[in-house]
Design a protein around this motif. Structure first.
Motif, PDB file in Angstrom:
ATOM      1  N   ILE A   1      35.935  44.100  38.507  1.00 16.00           N
ATOM      2  CA  ILE A   1      36.639  43.980  37.245  1.00 16.00           C
ATOM      3  C   ILE A   1      38.081  43.494  37.752  1.00 16.00           C
ATOM      4  O   ILE A   1      38.812  44.006  38.262  1.00 16.00           O
ATOM      5  CB  ILE A   1      36.479  45.114  36.605  1.00 16.00           C
TER       6      ILE A   1
ATOM      7  N   PHE B   1      30.732  47.690  40.076  1.00 17.66           N
ATOM      8  CA  PHE B   1      31.042  46.292  39.393  1.00 17.66           C
ATOM      9  C   PHE B   1      32.642  45.973  39.818  1.00 17.66           C
ATOM     10  O   PHE B   1      33.228  46.886  40.021  1.00 17.66           O
ATOM     11  CB  PHE B   1      31.123  46.505  37.790  1.00 17.66           C
TER      12      PHE B   1
ATOM     13  N   PRO C   1      30.517  49.520  33.914  1.00 18.18           N
ATOM     14  CA  PRO C   1      31.056  48.087  33.498  1.00 18.18           C
ATOM     15  C   PRO C   1      31.887  48.153  32.389  1.00 18.18           C
ATOM     16  O   PRO C   1      31.898  49.156  31.739  1.00 18.18           O
ATOM     17  CB  PRO C   1      29.833  47.494  33.094  1.00 18.18           C
TER      18      PRO C   1
ATOM     19  N   CYS D   1      34.213  41.034  34.578  1.00 16.56           N
ATOM     20  CA  CYS D   1      33.206  42.268  34.914  1.00 16.56           C
ATOM     21  C   CYS D   1      31.904  41.723  35.470  1.00 16.56           C
ATOM     22  O   CYS D   1      31.071  41.482  34.860  1.00 16.56           O
ATOM     23  CB  CYS D   1      33.065  43.372  33.956  1.00 16.56           C
TER      24      CYS D   1
END
Length: 299
Positions: free
Chosen positions: A278, A276, A157, A165
């Protein structure tokens, strides 16, 4: 209508420098991003502090944090600077060729990412550039800050005020081998696994290292026979040898028949691998981008 005389008296570059500092919460990082010296950044920040009669940023531990005035200034600037950037791009003719750049690990390219990318190309005339690779958190942050990527998927992350995120998906990890493996049955004991040679995904990415550390605590003292930085090459090697390895179940389901892979029930369960999503927060001002995000997050 804007008062152009007042704007002429104000150095608008100071706002750009402020926003860059706000995004990174770092003088040195802002200097790297804008290709100027940290001293020039500090001097510009001091000029803006004098004009607004507020420190804008204060020391917090080893870094800096924005004041209330700094936070409010950012909220006013974020959308306006994004619109100004779009206007400049239009004047440069960039609307004639629209690019959309994505970085993601290999496990995602077979998932629901493909259909929205097709829509970008077909309905919005975008040229999609897909980089099928893992990135470190620092590399991902730099690519987004420099606008060299529109969307990044990472196992690590990112904590940055200007970026979104969020957890995107979790992938179950399973143990597999070739269907022709002479010793591995559908169920394996720990003693049986200790006699085998394993594959390992080769990466310096922090998220991968963290996951591998967790896996090592559950299944330690494995004998490694093959290391590789490509998950597909690992699958192919497992298929063509007597190696065993842990792979995302989604890839096993997709390639098990083609590569003649077999799932093994291990005496323990590895943690799921989390990915994740982003992107720059300001990108949501684009209706095309926000729709794309909605499409790929539909369950």
């Amino acid at each position: 209508m804007a008062n152009l005389y007042d704007l002429k008296k104000f150095d608008l570059n100071l706002l750009v420098i402020f926003e860059c500092i706000y995004q990174h919460l770092s003088i040195s990082k802002a200097a790297e991003t804008l290709y100027i010296t940290p001293s020039a950044i500090s001097q510009s920040l001091q000029r803006l502090r004098n004009q607004l009669n507020d420190p804008l940023f204060i020391r917090s531990g080893k870094g800096i944090t924005p004041t209330t005035v700094g936070v409010n200034l950012h909220h006013h600037l974020e959308q306006n600077l994004n619109q100004l950037e779009q206007t400049i791009n239009i004047m440069h003719g960039s609307e004639l060729k629209k690019n959309f750049t994505i970085y993601c690990p290999q496990i995602l390219t077979t998932n629901n990412l493909l259909k929205p990318m097709t829509l970008l190309m077909r309905e919005h005339n975008y040229e999609v550039e897909l980089h099928d690779m893992l990135l470190s958190a620092d590399s991902a942050e730099d690519l987004l800050a420099y606008r060299k990527a529109d969307l990044i998927f990472s196992i690590a992350p990112i904590n940055n005020r200007s970026m979104v995120c969020v957890p995107y998906a979790q992938y179950k990890m399973i143990l597999v081998c070739s269907q022709d493996h002479p010793r591995m049955n559908d169920v394996a004991t720990l003693d049986e696994l200790q006699e085998e040679k394993f594959t390992v995904f080769l990466s310096e990415e922090a998220g991968v290292k963290t996951y591998q550390s967790k896996a090592e605590q559950i299944h330690a003292d494995r004998t490694i026979g093959f290391r590789c930085d490509s998950i597909f090459s690992m699958l192919t090697m497992i298929s063509a040898s007597y190696l065993v390895g842990y792979v995302p179940e989604v890839l096993y389901e997709k390639y098990r028949d083609v590569l003649r892979l077999k799932k093994i029930d291990a005496p323990f369960t590895l943690p799921a691998m989390e990915v994740f999503m982003i992107y720059n927060r300001s990108a949501l001002n684009s209706s095309v981008f926000s729709t794309f995000i909605e499409q790929i997050t539909e369950k």
